[in-house]
Design a protein around this motif. Structure first.
Motif, PDB file in Angstrom:
ATOM      1  N   PRO A  67       0.815  -1.224   0.000  1.00 32.03           N
ATOM      2  CA  PRO A  67       0.000   0.000   0.000  1.00 32.03           C
ATOM      3  C   PRO A  67       0.851   1.278   0.000  1.00 32.03           C
ATOM      4  O   PRO A  67       0.500   2.251  -0.671  1.00 32.03           O
ATOM      5  CB  PRO A  67      -0.825  -0.108   1.282  1.00 32.03           C
ATOM      6  CG  PRO A  67      -0.860  -1.559   1.600  1.00 32.03           C
ATOM      7  CD  PRO A  67       0.447  -2.105   1.116  1.00 32.03           C
ATOM      8  N   LEU A  68       1.948   1.267   0.726  1.00 31.23           N
ATOM      9  CA  LEU A  68       2.823   2.440   0.741  1.00 31.23           C
ATOM     10  C   LEU A  68       3.499   2.637  -0.611  1.00 31.23           C
ATOM     11  O   LEU A  68       3.659   3.767  -1.079  1.00 31.23           O
ATOM     12  CB  LEU A  68       3.890   2.312   1.833  1.00 31.23           C
ATOM     13  CG  LEU A  68       3.402   2.410   3.276  1.00 31.23           C
ATOM     14  CD1 LEU A  68       4.547   2.179   4.243  1.00 31.23           C
ATOM     15  CD2 LEU A  68       2.769   3.758   3.530  1.00 31.23           C
ATOM     16  N   LEU A  69       3.915   1.541  -1.239  1.00 32.29           N
ATOM     17  CA  LEU A  69       4.526   1.633  -2.565  1.00 32.29           C
ATOM     18  C   LEU A  69       3.525   2.152  -3.599  1.00 32.29           C
ATOM     19  O   LEU A  69       3.884   2.945  -4.472  1.00 32.29           O
ATOM     20  CB  LEU A  69       5.045   0.270  -3.007  1.00 32.29           C
ATOM     21  CG  LEU A  69       6.430  -0.105  -2.512  1.00 32.29           C
ATOM     22  CD1 LEU A  69       6.714  -1.562  -2.793  1.00 32.29           C
ATOM     23  CD2 LEU A  69       7.470   0.768  -3.162  1.00 32.29           C
ATOM     24  N   ILE A  70       2.293   1.708  -3.491  1.00 29.60           N
ATOM     25  CA  ILE A  70       1.252   2.189  -4.401  1.00 29.60           C
ATOM     26  C   ILE A  70       1.053   3.689  -4.211  1.00 29.60           C
ATOM     27  O   ILE A  70       1.029   4.458  -5.178  1.00 29.60           O
ATOM     28  CB  ILE A  70      -0.066   1.418  -4.174  1.00 29.60           C
ATOM     29  CG1 ILE A  70       0.101  -0.038  -4.615  1.00 29.60           C
ATOM     30  CG2 ILE A  70      -1.233   2.079  -4.891  1.00 29.60           C
ATOM     31  CD1 ILE A  70      -1.009  -0.950  -4.146  1.00 29.60           C
ATOM     32  N   ALA A  71       0.944   4.116  -2.950  1.00 31.17           N
ATOM     33  CA  ALA A  71       0.760   5.541  -2.664  1.00 31.17           C
ATOM     34  C   ALA A  71       1.955   6.354  -3.157  1.00 31.17           C
ATOM     35  O   ALA A  71       1.785   7.428  -3.747  1.00 31.17           O
ATOM     36  CB  ALA A  71       0.553   5.750  -1.168  1.00 31.17           C
ATOM     37  N   TYR A  72       3.154   5.843  -2.952  1.00 28.16           N
ATOM     38  CA  TYR A  72       4.370   6.540  -3.392  1.00 28.16           C
ATOM     39  C   TYR A  72       4.380   6.669  -4.913  1.00 28.16           C
ATOM     40  O   TYR A  72       4.693   7.732  -5.450  1.00 28.16           O
ATOM     41  CB  TYR A  72       5.601   5.784  -2.889  1.00 28.16           C
ATOM     42  CG  TYR A  72       6.893   6.538  -3.049  1.00 28.16           C
ATOM     43  CD1 TYR A  72       7.272   7.504  -2.131  1.00 28.16           C
ATOM     44  CD2 TYR A  72       7.742   6.281  -4.114  1.00 28.16           C
ATOM     45  CE1 TYR A  72       8.468   8.193  -2.265  1.00 28.16           C
ATOM     46  CE2 TYR A  72       8.938   6.965  -4.261  1.00 28.16           C
ATOM     47  CZ  TYR A  72       9.298   7.915  -3.329  1.00 28.16           C
ATOM     48  OH  TYR A  72      10.475   8.603  -3.467  1.00 28.16           O
ATOM     49  N   SER A  73       4.011   5.619  -5.609  1.00 25.74           N
ATOM     50  CA  SER A  73       3.962   5.647  -7.072  1.00 25.74           C
ATOM     51  C   SER A  73       2.934   6.670  -7.559  1.00 25.74           C
ATOM     52  O   SER A  73       3.178   7.396  -8.525  1.00 25.74           O
ATOM     53  CB  SER A  73       3.604   4.267  -7.621  1.00 25.74           C
ATOM     54  OG  SER A  73       4.520   3.311  -7.192  1.00 25.74           O
ATOM     55  N   GLN A  74       1.798   6.712  -6.889  1.00 30.05           N
ATOM     56  CA  GLN A  74       0.762   7.665  -7.269  1.00 30.05           C
ATOM     57  C   GLN A  74       1.212   9.100  -7.009  1.00 30.05           C
ATOM     58  O   GLN A  74       0.975   9.987  -7.830  1.00 30.05           O
ATOM     59  CB  GLN A  74      -0.533   7.361  -6.514  1.00 30.05           C
ATOM     60  CG  GLN A  74      -1.169   6.064  -6.958  1.00 30.05           C
ATOM     61  CD  GLN A  74      -2.302   5.619  -6.069  1.00 30.05           C
ATOM     62  OE1 GLN A  74      -2.385   5.992  -4.902  1.00 30.05           O
ATOM     63  NE2 GLN A  74      -3.179   4.782  -6.608  1.00 30.05           N
ATOM     64  N   VAL A  75       1.890   9.312  -5.893  1.00 32.33           N
ATOM     65  CA  VAL A  75       2.381  10.653  -5.570  1.00 32.33           C
ATOM     66  C   VAL A  75       3.409  11.105  -6.602  1.00 32.33           C
ATOM     67  O   VAL A  75       3.399  12.266  -7.034  1.00 32.33           O
ATOM     68  CB  VAL A  75       2.965  10.692  -4.132  1.00 32.33           C
ATOM     69  CG1 VAL A  75       3.769  11.951  -3.895  1.00 32.33           C
ATOM     70  CG2 VAL A  75       1.855  10.584  -3.108  1.00 32.33           C
ATOM     71  N   ILE A  76       4.280  10.208  -7.023  1.00 30.35           N
ATOM     72  CA  ILE A  76       5.279  10.560  -8.036  1.00 30.35           C
ATOM     73  C   ILE A  76       4.586  11.034  -9.315  1.00 30.35           C
ATOM     74  O   ILE A  76       4.947  12.069  -9.888  1.00 30.35           O
ATOM     75  CB  ILE A  76       6.201   9.357  -8.330  1.00 30.35           C
ATOM     76  CG1 ILE A  76       7.149   9.128  -7.166  1.00 30.35           C
ATOM     77  CG2 ILE A  76       6.990   9.575  -9.617  1.00 30.35           C
ATOM     78  CD1 ILE A  76       7.977   7.867  -7.287  1.00 30.35           C
ATOM     79  N   CYS A  77       3.569  10.310  -9.757  1.00 33.96           N
ATOM     80  CA  CYS A  77       2.863  10.678 -10.993  1.00 33.96           C
ATOM     81  C   CYS A  77       2.095  11.986 -10.820  1.00 33.96           C
ATOM     82  O   CYS A  77       2.077  12.823 -11.730  1.00 33.96           O
ATOM     83  CB  CYS A  77       1.932   9.549 -11.418  1.00 33.96           C
ATOM     84  SG  CYS A  77       2.847   8.080 -11.930  1.00 33.96           S
ATOM     85  N   GLN A  78       1.475  12.161  -9.667  1.00 35.02           N
ATOM     86  CA  GLN A  78       0.747  13.400  -9.420  1.00 35.02           C
ATOM     87  C   GLN A  78       1.704  14.593  -9.351  1.00 35.02           C
ATOM     88  O   GLN A  78       1.378  15.687  -9.826  1.00 35.02           O
ATOM     89  CB  GLN A  78      -0.057  13.290  -8.125  1.00 35.02           C
ATOM     90  CG  GLN A  78      -1.198  12.310  -8.215  1.00 35.02           C
ATOM     91  CD  GLN A  78      -1.797  11.981  -6.856  1.00 35.02           C
ATOM     92  OE1 GLN A  78      -1.377  12.511  -5.834  1.00 35.02           O
ATOM     93  NE2 GLN A  78      -2.783  11.094  -6.851  1.00 35.02           N
TER      94      GLN A  78
END
Length: 140
Positions: free
Chosen positions: A53-64
């Motif tokens: 879940p943290l990796l998913i959130a981190y990936s989403q933050v990078i794209c945003q």
């Protein structure tokens, strides 16, 4: 447990490669690429399934954050005011820093020179308890 034979020590046992975390299907193409790059560029055993879940959130933050940067490059001033993307970018950077620390991705979190704490001295009560069951004998 039975004793091991001398031959078992001579035969090398194969080291199983740990499976790396896989990105979930719910991620966009860019988020998936960010996820894979994070996982590939770290040791195979760095991330555990509970980190997903943290990796998913981190990936989403990078794209945003990339999207916010594109919008800021179009213009810092929007309708006579500072672009709202500036505050969005600030919040995303804070999120990225917090997540990177939790995932041990930042240089500070990876530093091998973390000081080790000295062993806790044994207090008098622990010493009495270990000392031939002194407490057990006197309580009965």
């Amino acid at each position: 447990m039975p004793r091991k034979s001398a031959a078992s020590f001579e035969t090398p046992t194969p080291q199983l490669r740990s499976a790396r975390l896989q990105p979930p299907a719910s991620l966009t193409k860019d988020e998936r690429e960010a996820f894979v790059m994070l996982v590939i560029n770290n040791k195979p055993d760095h991330f555990k399934p509970s980190d997903a879940p943290l990796l998913i959130a981190y990936s989403q933050v990078i794209c945003q954050l990339q999207e916010a940067s594109k919008m800021i490059h179009r213009g810092v001033v929007f309708e006579g005011k500072i672009s709202p993307w500036i505050s969005v970018q600030e919040r995303l950077i804070k999120s990225m820093v917090a997540l990177s620390m939790r995932l041990r991705l930042s240089p500070q979190a990876r530093a091998p020179n973390n000081p080790t704490r000295p062993a806790r001295p044994i207090n008098a009560y622990d010493q009495l308890e270990v000392n031939n069951g002194y407490l057990d004998d006197n309580l009965n």
